[in-house]
Design a protein around this motif. Structure first.
Motif, mmCIF file in Angstrom:
data_model
loop_
_atom_site.group_PDB
_atom_site.id
_atom_site.type_symbol
_atom_site.label_atom_id
_atom_site.label_comp_id
_atom_site.label_asym_id
_atom_site.label_seq_id
_atom_site.Cartn_x
_atom_site.Cartn_y
_atom_site.Cartn_z
ATOM 1 N N UNK A 169 0.837 -1.205 0.000
ATOM 2 C CA UNK A 169 0.000 0.000 0.000
ATOM 3 C C UNK A 169 0.879 1.265 0.000
ATOM 4 N N UNK A 170 1.886 1.303 0.876
ATOM 5 C CA UNK A 170 2.740 2.497 0.958
ATOM 6 C C UNK A 170 3.431 2.749 -0.385
ATOM 7 N N UNK A 171 3.918 1.682 -1.000
ATOM 8 C CA UNK A 171 4.663 1.854 -2.259
ATOM 9 C C UNK A 171 3.731 2.142 -3.419
ATOM 10 N N UNK A 172 2.522 1.580 -3.361
ATOM 11 C CA UNK A 172 1.520 1.885 -4.387
ATOM 12 C C UNK A 172 1.164 3.370 -4.304
ATOM 13 N N UNK A 173 1.124 3.855 -3.070
ATOM 14 C CA UNK A 173 0.867 5.281 -2.853
ATOM 15 C C UNK A 173 2.045 6.110 -3.363
ATOM 16 N N UNK A 174 3.251 5.541 -3.247
ATOM 17 C CA UNK A 174 4.415 6.221 -3.819
ATOM 18 C C UNK A 174 5.520 6.590 -2.842
ATOM 19 N N UNK A 175 5.565 5.939 -1.681
ATOM 20 C CA UNK A 175 6.628 6.302 -0.742
ATOM 21 C C UNK A 175 7.325 5.078 -0.146
ATOM 22 N N UNK A 176 8.598 5.247 0.169
ATOM 23 C CA UNK A 176 9.343 4.240 0.935
ATOM 24 C C UNK A 176 9.477 4.657 2.402
ATOM 25 N N UNK A 177 8.631 5.572 2.828
ATOM 26 C CA UNK A 177 8.670 5.982 4.242
ATOM 27 C C UNK A 177 8.060 4.883 5.109
ATOM 28 N N UNK A 178 8.852 3.847 5.348
ATOM 29 C CA UNK A 178 8.401 2.707 6.157
ATOM 30 C C UNK A 178 9.348 2.500 7.341
ATOM 31 N N UNK A 179 9.358 3.468 8.275
ATOM 32 C CA UNK A 179 10.186 3.283 9.460
ATOM 33 C C UNK A 179 9.628 2.123 10.276
ATOM 34 N N UNK A 180 10.475 1.455 11.047
ATOM 35 C CA UNK A 180 9.960 0.369 11.894
ATOM 36 C C UNK A 180 10.797 0.247 13.155
ATOM 37 N N UNK A 420 15.811 -3.289 -1.191
ATOM 38 C CA UNK A 420 16.785 -3.562 -2.255
ATOM 39 C C UNK A 420 16.098 -3.348 -3.601
ATOM 40 N N UNK A 421 16.907 -3.048 -4.611
ATOM 41 C CA UNK A 421 16.358 -2.867 -5.953
ATOM 42 C C UNK A 421 15.726 -4.178 -6.414
ATOM 43 N N UNK A 437 11.750 4.562 -5.980
ATOM 44 C CA UNK A 437 13.112 4.007 -5.898
ATOM 45 C C UNK A 437 14.008 4.787 -4.934
ATOM 46 N N UNK A 438 13.557 5.948 -4.487
ATOM 47 C CA UNK A 438 14.419 6.695 -3.560
ATOM 48 C C UNK A 438 14.154 6.224 -2.124
ATOM 49 N N UNK A 439 15.221 6.184 -1.295
ATOM 50 C CA UNK A 439 15.050 5.718 0.079
ATOM 51 C C UNK A 439 14.054 6.584 0.845
ATOM 52 N N UNK A 440 13.354 5.985 1.784
ATOM 53 C CA UNK A 440 12.418 6.724 2.628
ATOM 54 C C UNK A 440 13.042 7.065 3.972
ATOM 55 N N UNK A 441 12.202 7.503 4.897
ATOM 56 C CA UNK A 441 12.667 7.871 6.235
ATOM 57 C C UNK A 441 12.725 6.655 7.139
ATOM 58 N N UNK A 442 13.819 6.535 7.885
ATOM 59 C CA UNK A 442 13.843 5.568 8.979
ATOM 60 C C UNK A 442 13.181 6.237 10.198
ATOM 61 N N UNK A 443 13.264 5.613 11.357
ATOM 62 C CA UNK A 443 12.546 6.141 12.520
ATOM 63 C C UNK A 443 13.038 7.534 12.916
ATOM 64 N N UNK A 444 14.354 7.698 13.039
ATOM 65 C CA UNK A 444 14.867 8.997 13.484
ATOM 66 C C UNK A 444 14.564 10.080 12.441
ATOM 67 N N UNK A 445 14.720 9.742 11.166
ATOM 68 C CA UNK A 445 14.409 10.738 10.141
ATOM 69 C C UNK A 445 12.922 11.056 10.054
ATOM 70 N N UNK A 446 12.091 10.109 10.425
ATOM 71 C CA UNK A 446 10.651 10.392 10.479
ATOM 72 C C UNK A 446 10.376 11.436 11.559
#
Ligand SMILES: Nc1nc2c(c(=O)[nH]1)N[C@H]1C(S)=C(S)[C@@H](COP(=O)(O)OP(=O)(O)OC[C@H]3O[C@@H](n4cnc5c(=O)[nH]c(N)nc54)[C@H](O)[C@@H]3O)O[C@H]1N2
Ligand SMILES: Nc1nc2c(c(=O)[nH]1)N[C@H]1C(S)=C(S)[C@@H](COP(=O)(O)OP(=O)(O)OC[C@H]3O[C@@H](n4cnc5c(=O)[nH]c(N)nc54)[C@H](O)[C@@H]3O)O[C@H]1N2
Ligand SMILES: [Mo]
Length: 763
Positions: A169-180, A420-421, A437-446
């Motif tokens: 869902x997140x990637x379909x929306x268009x983001x790699x912002x998947x902090x965990x 990974x690609x 394809x661009x990296x998203x935010x990790x927890x601290x960057x979120x």
């Protein structure tokens, strides 16, 4: 003060044993009613039951009749409680009042029962329908300028199926912002292992520990509390003659002595001393330790006819030894002593253990991963294992012991801000869209992005973001500034009382509960710390008829947001999880014939080329030695290096009770453990109340009102509990490469308390 009843006694040297399990059972029975509690416990970690919502330690092939531990029982009790947080509860308790309650109190109120919404500026959550909730989220997501204004957090209890649809869902929306939560946990392990052996996961099986290893090194880990069933495996290893070495600033009860509740001998006996050797290292001393050990092995290799390295293995499978050896030769022994607090003789004895062992396993957890030099430390452990070919053969290898029960599986499913690609290519081929394809935010960057107004929607499936993350005050302000926060949760927690401008709480099913999404009984799957994938089926009736599964929530939201034109079959996914597993089997390597293999008793093991074939899928196709630059943490005069740890009565931010039986403290959590010699030097008394003040380039942070406990920790080091001390961890204090918050080495000073602490704790 909330800790009025605080009592300090003698620390225990023995872990588990009968009092442990009886203690756990009492909890379950009290909170969940006798019949319900017994039914739940009987099915923990059995082939037809549910995966324990506690830790990620693997289940043995043939589980004991009762394969659970005290802390597993507490985790089950926490979820199967008969108490409820419903609309009446939220009508009675304003958010401003809830914010003053302790984490323990919040957790004790019971299970969330229906969706609730906090409107902008309101001081109460009020009921909202599921449909309205989805419309609100979809509306806010539609108002974003870019998909990167959304962030989707995951905690490691989420099933493979839910994780897969969530990242899709997140990637379909268009983001790699998947902090965990991994970003705060084993990210350093994944980073170091991927670089050096090509796979970011542990390379050992349970049988390697129980049946094969000659030497097991447990470093930076407290299994007696956090992975109690690991002690059973260590005991089995020991029974057949394996040696165990513990490396830790604290003499943790489980490692020193263990009584096995699963065995008659353990029950009547006096307990087994587990560790044959205890090296009381200073906090953050492990990189220096393993570099020095590798240097001693190098010297031994040069001075011993025939050498001590595994030449054939080194030739065939590795690169970079020369550069690594140069770094070991350049090592300054004064640095080693300063960093570790150990003398050379202790290291020499350890090296003798290593040379006698034909197979060695190193196990570790947060004591290694949450330091600034965590990644170089773990790389250095790989160096250590490679030298004698201790990888990819029975009884040898790297064993990062994961935390949450499915944290490893979530990563396998693509919950990651830097996928990974290859994973994205597979997703693209299967679903026919171009993932970002661009990296998203990790927890601290979120947190930084929220703080800077760059996030409009923060959604979390599980977890307790406000309490688990560093710099509590900064994080709380960041969360409050977000236009919409959404929490898919089972229990009330601190994050719910630090709401965004608008905030939704969506209650979901837990592991223990029957999931009848789509009108049929569904099961989910999880992956343990040793890459075993198996099924988990809840058995208890849901806490409320309103609860939905995480899969159903994500799929309904995805359809609402992406519209009827989106070709992804969200409805079929939600009505039959086998349809999700089918997709997983085509996107993620190792999941062929997923449905059949996962329903077999015990499940199946994912491939791991270094473990299985001594093949290393790195850039060079070989395992990589690394040369690591040591930078010794220098603690200024009059300061201590604080690590923040778990008590025996908590699961991360979920506080089960106020006792830490093994460390001899009862009735309170605001304690700081300090070596008596340091107390004498600092002029601080045992039992005195102090503030902990952390010093960082951008200023000071204070945690008020901690009772000093004289304790046999390593000199110069201190320990206190998380999450009460997260306020002390600066947001920018992160590990090299992995970006993990450095919550295990914070420079602090102890100041006589100036005011008493408020009960609210974290914020
Ligand atoms: N009951 C229960 N079980 C749990 C959890 C829980 O909270 N409660 N949490 C789960 C999760 S998410 C995780 S990640 C794991 C955590 O499992 P652990 O990593 O065991 O948890 P911590 O309490 O953080 O303990 C860290 C240990 O490392 C030691 N240590 C700290 N700094 C250093 C150092 O510099 N060098 C060395 N050698 N040792 C050091 C500490 O003294 C302590 O023994 O447990 C999982 N299981
Ligand atoms: N200072 C300091 N900070 C740390 C650490 C440390 O050692 N020191 N450790 C770090 C580590 S290792 C980790 S893993 C993180 C943990 O960070 P998180 O994973 O964010 O925190 P947890 O406390 O595990 O989350 C507990 C919440 O999860 C929800 N929950 C429980 N079960 C379920 C479920 O089945 N489904 C859903 N949707 N929700 C559920 C409940 O609402 C509960 O309140 O904290 C990190 N923070
Ligand atoms: Mo963790």
């Amino acid at each position: 003060m909330a800790d009025d009843g605080l009592r300090v006694g003698k620390p225990k040297r023995t872990a588990a044993g009968v009092p442990g399990v009886v203690h756990g059972l009492a909890d379950v029975l009290e909170q969940s009613g006798v019949a319900r509690g017994y039914r739940a416990l009987r099915l923990v970690n059995q082939h037809q039951g549910f995966d324990c919502p506690g830790c990620a330690w693997p289940e043995p092939g043939k589980p004991h009749l009762v394969e659970f531990c005290e802390n597993g029982a507490k985790a089950v009790a926490e979820e199967t409680t008969v108490r409820r947080v419903d609309a009446a509860f939220f009508a009675e308790h304003p958010i401003s009042e809830l914010a003053t309650r302790s984490d323990h109190w919040l957790g004790q109120q019971g299970r969330l029962t229906e969706p609730v919404l906090r409107e902008a500026a309101a001081d109460h959550y009020a009921p909202v329908s599921w449909d309205e909730a989805f419309e609100i989220i979809a509306g806010e997501l539609a108002a974003m300028d870019s998909p990167d204004q959304a962030a989707f957090y995951t905690s490691g209890r989420t099933s493979n199926e839910a994780a897969f649809v969530y990242q899709l869902f997140a990637r379909r929306l268009g983001t790699n912002n998947l902090p965990d939560c991994s970003n705060m946990c084993h990210e350093s392990s994944s980073a170091a292992l991927t670089e050096t052996i090509g796979v970011g996961k542990g390379s050992v099986t349970l049988a390697d520990i129980t049946d094969h290893a000659d030497l097991i090194v447990v470093v930076g880990q407290n299994p007696g509390t956090n992975h109690p069933r690991m002690l059973t495996a260590l005991e089995q290893a020991k029974d057949r003659g394996a040696r165990i070495v513990a490396i830790n600033p604290l003499p943790e009860a489980g490692l020193m002595t263990f009584k096995n509740p699963q065995r008659v001998r353990g029950i009547v006996g006096r307990g087994t001393p587990l560790a044959d050797r205890f090296l009381q290292i200073k906090v953050a001393g492990d990189l220096a330790f393993f570099q020095a050990v590798n240097r001693l092995l190098l010297e031994a290799d040069e001075s011993t006819p025939g050498g001590v390295f595994d030449r054939d293995f080194l030739e065939a499978h590795t690169t970079g030894l020369r550069e690594a050896a140069a770094a070991w030769r350049a090592l300054d022994w004064a640095d080693v002593t300063a960093a570790t607090g150990l003398d050379r003789a202790q290291l020499v004895e350890f090296v003798a253990d290593v040379r006698e062992a034909s197979s060695v396993i190193v196990c570790w957890a947060m004591g290694l991963t949450q330091h600034r030099q965590a990644v170089p430390t773990i790389r250095e452990i790989v160096n250590f294992l490679l030298l004698r070919g201790n990888i990819g053969r029975p009884g040898a290898g790297a064993c990062p012991v994961r935390g949450h029960s499915n944290v490893q599986g979530d990563r396998t499913m693509g919950i990651c801000e830097r996928p990974t690609q290859a994973f994205l290519d597979a997703l693209e081929a299967e679903f026919g869209f171009g993932p970002p394809r661009t990296p998203g935010h990790d927890t601290v960057n979120t947190i930084r992005a929220m703080r800077d107004g760059r996030i409009r929607v923060f959604m979390a499936v599980g977890g307790n973001f406000a309490a688990a993350t560093p710099d509590s005050a900064v994080t709380a302000d960041a969360l409050r500034s977000v236009p919409l926060t959404v929490h898919v949760s089972t229990k009330l927690n601190r994050t719910h009382v630090v709401p965004g401008r608008r905030s939704l709480i969506l209650p979901c099913l837990g592991r223990t509960e029957v999931d009848t999404t789509g009108g049929r009984e569904q099961f989910v799957t999880v992956e343990d710390s040793m890459s075993v994938v198996h099924a988990s089926r809840g058995t208890l009736p849901p806490a409320s008829p309103e609860l939905r599964s995480e899969v159903a929530i994500v799929c309904t939201l995805a359809r609402q947001v992406l519209g009827p034109g989106d070709p992804t079959p969200w409805e079929s996914f939600a009505s039959d999880y086998a349809a999700i597993r089918d997709r997983i089997s085509r996107v993620v390597p190792g999941f062929d014939d997923f449905e059949n293999r996962v329903t077999a008793p015990g499940g199946f093991v994912l491939p791991h080329p270094p473990r299985d074939q001594r093949s290393f899928p790195t850039a060079t196709g070989k395992a990589r030695f690394t040369a690591n630059a040591l930078s010794v943490v220098r603690v200024p005069e009059g300061r201590l290096l604080l690590q923040t740890i778990r008590s025996h009565d908590q699961f991360n931010t979920t506080i089960y009770g106020m006792d830490d039986r093994y460390r001899g403290v009862r009735g309170g959590r605001h304690v700081v453990y300090v070596n008596p010699d340091d107390l004498a030097e600092l002029g601080v008394r045992d039992g005195q109340t102090v503030d902990l003040v952390s010093e960082w380039s951008d200023g000071e942070r204070r945690a008020a009102g901690f009772r000093v406990v004289a304790y046999p920790t390593a000199r110069g080091c201190a320990a206190a509990y998380f999450p009460e001390t997260n306020v002390l961890v600066p947001l920018d204090h992160t590990a090299e490469v992995s970006g993990t918050p450095v919550s295990k080495s914070i420079v602090v000073r102890l100041e006589p308390a100036v005011r008493s602490r408020s009960a609210g704790g974290a914020t």
